[in-house]
Design a protein around this motif. Structure first.
Motif, PDB file in Angstrom:
ATOM      1  N   ARG A   1       0.827  -1.043   0.116  1.00 52.81           N
ATOM      2  CA  ARG A   1      -0.034  -0.104   0.017  1.00 52.81           C
ATOM      3  C   ARG A   1       0.819   1.324   0.019  1.00 52.81           C
ATOM      4  O   ARG A   1       0.466   2.303  -0.717  1.00 52.81           O
ATOM      5  CB  ARG A   1      -0.884  -0.061   1.006  1.00 52.81           C
ATOM      6  N   ASP A   2       2.041   1.325   0.595  1.00 51.79           N
ATOM      7  CA  ASP A   2       2.696   2.493   0.780  1.00 51.79           C
ATOM      8  C   ASP A   2       3.921   2.468  -0.213  1.00 51.79           C
ATOM      9  O   ASP A   2       4.877   1.463  -0.332  1.00 51.79           O
ATOM     10  CB  ASP A   2       3.218   2.539   2.256  1.00 51.79           C
ATOM     11  N   PRO A   3       4.105   3.631  -0.823  1.00 48.84           N
ATOM     12  CA  PRO A   3       5.211   3.771  -1.748  1.00 48.84           C
ATOM     13  C   PRO A   3       6.711   3.773  -0.997  1.00 48.84           C
ATOM     14  O   PRO A   3       6.789   4.226   0.132  1.00 48.84           O
ATOM     15  CB  PRO A   3       5.123   5.162  -2.581  1.00 48.84           C
ATOM     16  N   ILE A   4       7.607   3.463  -1.683  1.00 45.47           N
ATOM     17  CA  ILE A   4       9.035   3.665  -1.145  1.00 45.47           C
ATOM     18  C   ILE A   4       9.465   4.825  -1.584  1.00 45.47           C
ATOM     19  O   ILE A   4       9.644   5.338  -2.775  1.00 45.47           O
ATOM     20  CB  ILE A   4       9.864   2.583  -1.670  1.00 45.47           C
TER      21      ILE A   4
ATOM     22  N   VAL B   1      14.837  -3.275   0.899  1.00 45.48           N
ATOM     23  CA  VAL B   1      13.765  -3.774   0.096  1.00 45.48           C
ATOM     24  C   VAL B   1      14.481  -4.658  -1.101  1.00 45.48           C
ATOM     25  O   VAL B   1      14.253  -6.000  -1.365  1.00 45.48           O
ATOM     26  CB  VAL B   1      12.819  -3.293  -0.266  1.00 45.48           C
ATOM     27  N   LEU B   2      15.406  -4.113  -1.742  1.00 51.28           N
ATOM     28  CA  LEU B   2      16.014  -4.318  -3.030  1.00 51.28           C
ATOM     29  C   LEU B   2      16.819  -5.562  -2.514  1.00 51.28           C
ATOM     30  O   LEU B   2      17.009  -6.754  -3.167  1.00 51.28           O
ATOM     31  CB  LEU B   2      16.951  -3.241  -3.362  1.00 51.28           C
TER      32      LEU B   2
ATOM     33  N   ASN C   1      14.347  -6.404   3.724  1.00 51.08           N
ATOM     34  CA  ASN C   1      12.855  -5.805   4.046  1.00 51.08           C
ATOM     35  C   ASN C   1      11.814  -6.431   3.137  1.00 51.08           C
ATOM     36  O   ASN C   1      11.971  -6.218   1.968  1.00 51.08           O
ATOM     37  CB  ASN C   1      13.005  -4.260   4.257  1.00 51.08           C
ATOM     38  N   ASP C   2      10.930  -7.115   3.827  1.00 54.40           N
ATOM     39  CA  ASP C   2       9.733  -7.793   3.138  1.00 54.40           C
ATOM     40  C   ASP C   2       8.604  -6.656   3.607  1.00 54.40           C
ATOM     41  O   ASP C   2       8.034  -6.995   4.327  1.00 54.40           O
ATOM     42  CB  ASP C   2       9.235  -9.055   3.525  1.00 54.40           C
ATOM     43  N   PRO C   3       8.095  -5.890   2.574  1.00 56.08           N
ATOM     44  CA  PRO C   3       6.931  -4.923   2.816  1.00 56.08           C
ATOM     45  C   PRO C   3       5.670  -5.630   2.811  1.00 56.08           C
ATOM     46  O   PRO C   3       5.499  -6.791   2.576  1.00 56.08           O
ATOM     47  CB  PRO C   3       6.885  -4.037   1.572  1.00 56.08           C
TER      48      PRO C   3
ATOM     49  N   ALA D   1       6.054 -14.104  -6.646  1.00 59.92           N
ATOM     50  CA  ALA D   1       7.077 -13.302  -7.538  1.00 59.92           C
ATOM     51  C   ALA D   1       6.816 -11.673  -7.260  1.00 59.92           C
ATOM     52  O   ALA D   1       5.763 -11.361  -6.910  1.00 59.92           O
ATOM     53  CB  ALA D   1       6.726 -13.283  -9.074  1.00 59.92           C
ATOM     54  N   ARG D   2       7.895 -11.118  -7.061  1.00 54.63           N
ATOM     55  CA  ARG D   2       7.867  -9.517  -6.614  1.00 54.63           C
ATOM     56  C   ARG D   2       8.721  -8.648  -7.622  1.00 54.63           C
ATOM     57  O   ARG D   2       9.501  -9.067  -8.003  1.00 54.63           O
ATOM     58  CB  ARG D   2       8.615  -9.377  -5.176  1.00 54.63           C
ATOM     59  N   THR D   3       8.283  -7.573  -7.827  1.00 52.49           N
ATOM     60  CA  THR D   3       8.906  -6.619  -8.374  1.00 52.49           C
ATOM     61  C   THR D   3       8.723  -5.089  -8.123  1.00 52.49           C
ATOM     62  O   THR D   3       8.129  -5.272  -6.959  1.00 52.49           O
ATOM     63  CB  THR D   3       8.570  -6.753  -9.974  1.00 52.49           C
ATOM     64  N   PHE D   4       8.984  -4.334  -8.860  1.00 53.64           N
ATOM     65  CA  PHE D   4       8.395  -2.703  -8.491  1.00 53.64           C
ATOM     66  C   PHE D   4       7.441  -2.389  -9.456  1.00 53.64           C
ATOM     67  O   PHE D   4       7.801  -2.611 -10.801  1.00 53.64           O
ATOM     68  CB  PHE D   4       9.485  -2.049  -8.214  1.00 53.64           C
ATOM     69  N   TYR D   5       6.490  -1.350  -9.343  1.00 55.73           N
ATOM     70  CA  TYR D   5       5.700  -0.716 -10.135  1.00 55.73           C
ATOM     71  C   TYR D   5       6.063   0.649  -9.854  1.00 55.73           C
ATOM     72  O   TYR D   5       6.053   1.278  -8.679  1.00 55.73           O
ATOM     73  CB  TYR D   5       4.211  -0.874  -9.816  1.00 55.73           C
ATOM     74  N   VAL D   6       6.637   1.387 -10.934  1.00 47.56           N
ATOM     75  CA  VAL D   6       7.046   2.803 -10.742  1.00 47.56           C
ATOM     76  C   VAL D   6       6.039   3.635 -11.678  1.00 47.56           C
ATOM     77  O   VAL D   6       5.858   3.516 -12.850  1.00 47.56           O
ATOM     78  CB  VAL D   6       8.349   3.120 -11.552  1.00 47.56           C
ATOM     79  N   THR D   7       5.290   4.599 -10.895  1.00 49.40           N
ATOM     80  CA  THR D   7       4.367   5.471 -11.409  1.00 49.40           C
ATOM     81  C   THR D   7       4.918   6.450 -12.173  1.00 49.40           C
ATOM     82  O   THR D   7       6.164   7.046 -11.977  1.00 49.40           O
ATOM     83  CB  THR D   7       3.400   6.140 -10.441  1.00 49.40           C
ATOM     84  N   GLU D   8       4.264   7.251 -13.186  1.00 49.88           N
ATOM     85  CA  GLU D   8       5.037   8.177 -13.968  1.00 49.88           C
ATOM     86  C   GLU D   8       5.030   9.388 -13.388  1.00 49.88           C
ATOM     87  O   GLU D   8       4.211   9.764 -12.616  1.00 49.88           O
ATOM     88  CB  GLU D   8       4.212   8.376 -15.258  1.00 49.88           C
TER      89      GLU D   8
END
Length: 649
Positions: A80-83, A92-93, A97-99, A169-176
């Motif tokens: 829910r919370d952005p990094i 996290v990388l 840290n497992d959000p 499976a985990r990754t990152f989503y980056v908003t514009e």
């Protein structure tokens, strides 16, 4: 009586069994072994706009174990919370840290059923899936933010309602972001050294590069918006190849075959726009290894090596191996007066920043193969890692070194990354101060290489003294810098290059190529005797030497050194020397060669000088002395008598 007792015991036993059944309950059935599933993300894209903007995630689930799974379902998962903190992103990388996050079930598109609850997903089976969710449903609402994102695979081992997580499976989503960020792609034009001396190369390896990897890169460097970074040592070598060259072949050389390939590549290079170009230090020396081995002259030699005049006006960007630099690296290269230092060990922050000493640092993006979080390292993770780094650094600086990098760079360019040339990037005012940190065991050249470097430096100094106008000696800074090139880190072929580079001017090569010969025994029958000594030069350049002698008994016999003579390549010169003796007998003499400044050259040779005529010479000296004495006495008597007569008169 007996029957009554037996009946009582049976009742007691029944009561115990009943109590045990109540307290313990029936024996639990054996649980089925948990299925072993894996999940791979194959793509992540964003579709639509506004409220309908949607994240679409595709992938593949595989059963790699020995047990079937039932009711296999793939569900979207998000934090829910952005990094926003670089330190949190790093944790996290690294998987530290497992959000905390939630699965999404708001829409049927949020999950994908692979099998029904009573249908098995057997060992060896694979299945493709697509799940998606609007950014509003995912609560990905902050612009330019990094959200942990992925899927969870759930199912059962026994077709029951006991669902559990079988894979994730985990990754990152980056908003514009709200504004476009700079993307500088630096194509590195560099290769392992092959030149060992002017017009002579250790092998044809560079020709293979010019028609393969480097050909791809130079074409990429010419595309709009792409910048390039060239190693002056490469241009020096290709220019030498283009006008004809020789290749080391055992103890000899043979004609090279890649002259036209070198000319064609140079033509493409010269067509590149200068305003998007920069240069590295000559041969990209191993800076961290040099500092660890007290080789302070590595940087100064790299500055003076070459020269390659056509590159002098380009900005100088110092590139340590893999961008790995420590806190003292900026001071180490300060004498180079570089425009910036390209680094990968400055943590996270603005891509244009400063070191503690005030040097400009350019933060390099991680390698295209770097993924995360944790050990997740598929194509999607690698892409999203790049975008996340861009958001944290306010841009991205990519180093392109291979065809694979070139392909990835072309694909990883979302609309919010704006192509920016290196010339514009160097105009950006640095922000903040970065701390450079070396890894515990950085990759460097071995200590033995720096010992070889010092030995070769001494060999060059001696060779320069022997051949004052040498082309080889003039090329010493370039050759020595190539020897310390970071291209040799982890390369087992460096020994072949070192052997070829030192085959002409090393101490052993000079000893084998410059020889002195003379008769082993010399007989002196008079003081005017002379005898010859011959100097032979098998080197490729003319040498200047003199012949010197050391007598075992200098009171009896001495021989003066000869004048400095010049001996051409493949030629010999004979010098006549004259001993000076004071007594008869045998005297051992050591003959050797020296440069004009007195530096010994090659091996010495022993000569036995025998003097046989000094007895006769002694008698001659006595007789002549006696005659002179008698004549002088007679002359004096005559003068006295004449004077007496004059006085009487």
């Amino acid at each position: 009586m007996t029957r009554t007792l037996t009946a009582k015991l049976a009742l007691v036993l029944a009561w115990v069994v009943a109590v045990a059944w109540v307290l313990i309950g029936p024996a639990a059935p054996a649980q089925a072994a948990a299925p072993q599933l894996t999940v791979e993300l194959t793509s992540l894209r964003t579709t639509g706009s506004g409220a309908k903007q949607t994240a679409v995630l595709t992938g593949r689930v595989s059963n790699v174990g020995a047990q079937p799974a039932f009711g296999v379902r793939v569900v979207l998962w998000r934090a829910r919370d952005p990094i926003t903190d670089p330190a949190v992103f790093t944790s996290v990388l690294n998987g530290q840290n497992d959000p905390w996050g939630l699965m999404l079930f708001r829409s049927p598109h949020n999950y994908f059923s692979i099998t029904a609850s009573d249908v098995s997903f057997d060992p060896g089976a694979t299945a493709e899936f697509t799940v998606k969710g609007t950014l509003a449903d995912l609560d990905f609402t902050d612009a330019g933010s990094i959200y942990p994102f992925g899927v969870q695979v759930r199912g059962t081992a026994d077709a029951s309602s006991n669902y559990q997580e079988l894979a994730r499976a985990r990754t990152f989503y980056v908003t514009e972001p709200d504004k476009k960020l700079p993307l500088t792609s630096l194509v590195l034009l560099s290769a392992a050294p092959t030149k060992v001396r002017p017009n002579v190369f250790a092998n044809e390896g560079l020709i293979d590069e010019l028609t393969g990897r480097l050909d791809t890169l130079v074409e990429l460097a010419g595309r709009p918006g792409v910048s390039w970074l060239v190693d002056p040592a490469l241009i020096d070598e290709v220019t030498d190849l283009a006008d004809g060259y020789q290749v080391v072949d055992g103890d000899r050389t043979r004609a090279g075959t890649g002259q036209q390939a070198a000319q064609a590549w140079l033509e493409k290079f010269h067509a590149l726009p200068d305003e998007r170009g920069a240069r590295t230090l000559f041969a990209n020396p191993d800076l961290v290894g040099a500092e660890a081995n007290d080789a302070a002259d590595v940087v100064s030699r790299a500055v003076t090596a070459g020269p390659v005049p056509e590159l002098d006006d380009l900005p100088l960007l110092v590139l340590p191996h893999a961008g790995v630099a420590g806190p003292t690296t900026p001071a180490q290269v300060a004498s180079a007066d570089a425009d910036a230092l390209l680094v990968s060990t400055a943590g996270r922050g603005p891509i244009v920043t400063k070191s503690s000493s005030g040097s400009t640092l350019l933060r390099l993006a991680p390698d295209f193969t770097a993924g995360g979080p944790g050990d997740q390292n598929g194509t999607v993770q690698q892409q999203q890692r790049q975008f996340a780094e861009a958001v944290l650094g306010g841009g991205l600086i990519r180093l392109i070194t291979s065809a694979a990098d070139a392909t990835a760079d072309a694909e990883l360019a979302p609309r919010w990354l704006r192509r920016t040339g290196i010339d514009d990037l160097l105009e950006v005012t640095p922000t903040g101060t970065a701390t450079l940190t070396l890894p515990t065991e950085p990759d460097t050249l071995p200590a033995a290489r720096f010992r070889q470097l010092r030995a070769m430096s001494a060999d060059f100094a001696a060779y320069s003294d022997l051949v004052p106008d040498s082309e080889l000696a003039a090329d010493a800074p370039a050759t020595l810098t190539r020897m310390a090139s970071s291209w040799w880190i982890g390369d087992t072929t460096a020994a072949n290059w070192v052997a070829a580079a030192s085959s002409t001017m090393s101490q052993s090569a000079v000893t084998a190529g410059v020889t002195l010969s003379a008769s082993a025994r010399v007989l002196m029958s008079s003081r005017a005797n002379e005898f010859p000594v011959t100097v032979r030069n098998e080197l490729s350049e003319p040498i200047q030497v003199r012949v010197v002698f050391s007598s075992d008994n200098p009171q009896r016999l001495t021989i003066a050194a000869s004048q400095v003579i010049t001996v051409g390549p493949g030629q010999s010169e004979t010098v006549n020397v004259r001993p000076e003796a004071t007594a008869n007998g045998l005297v051992n003499v050591t003959a050797g060669l020296q440069t004009g400044s007195g530096r010994p050259v090659g091996r010495t040779t022993r000569i036995v000088v025998e003097v046989t005529d000094l007895g006769m010479i002694g008698w001659i000296i006595v007789i002549v002395s006696g005659v002179v004495l008698v004549a002088a006495t007679a002359l004096r008597i005559r003068q006295v008598r004449r004077k007496q007569k004059e006085e009487e008169a």
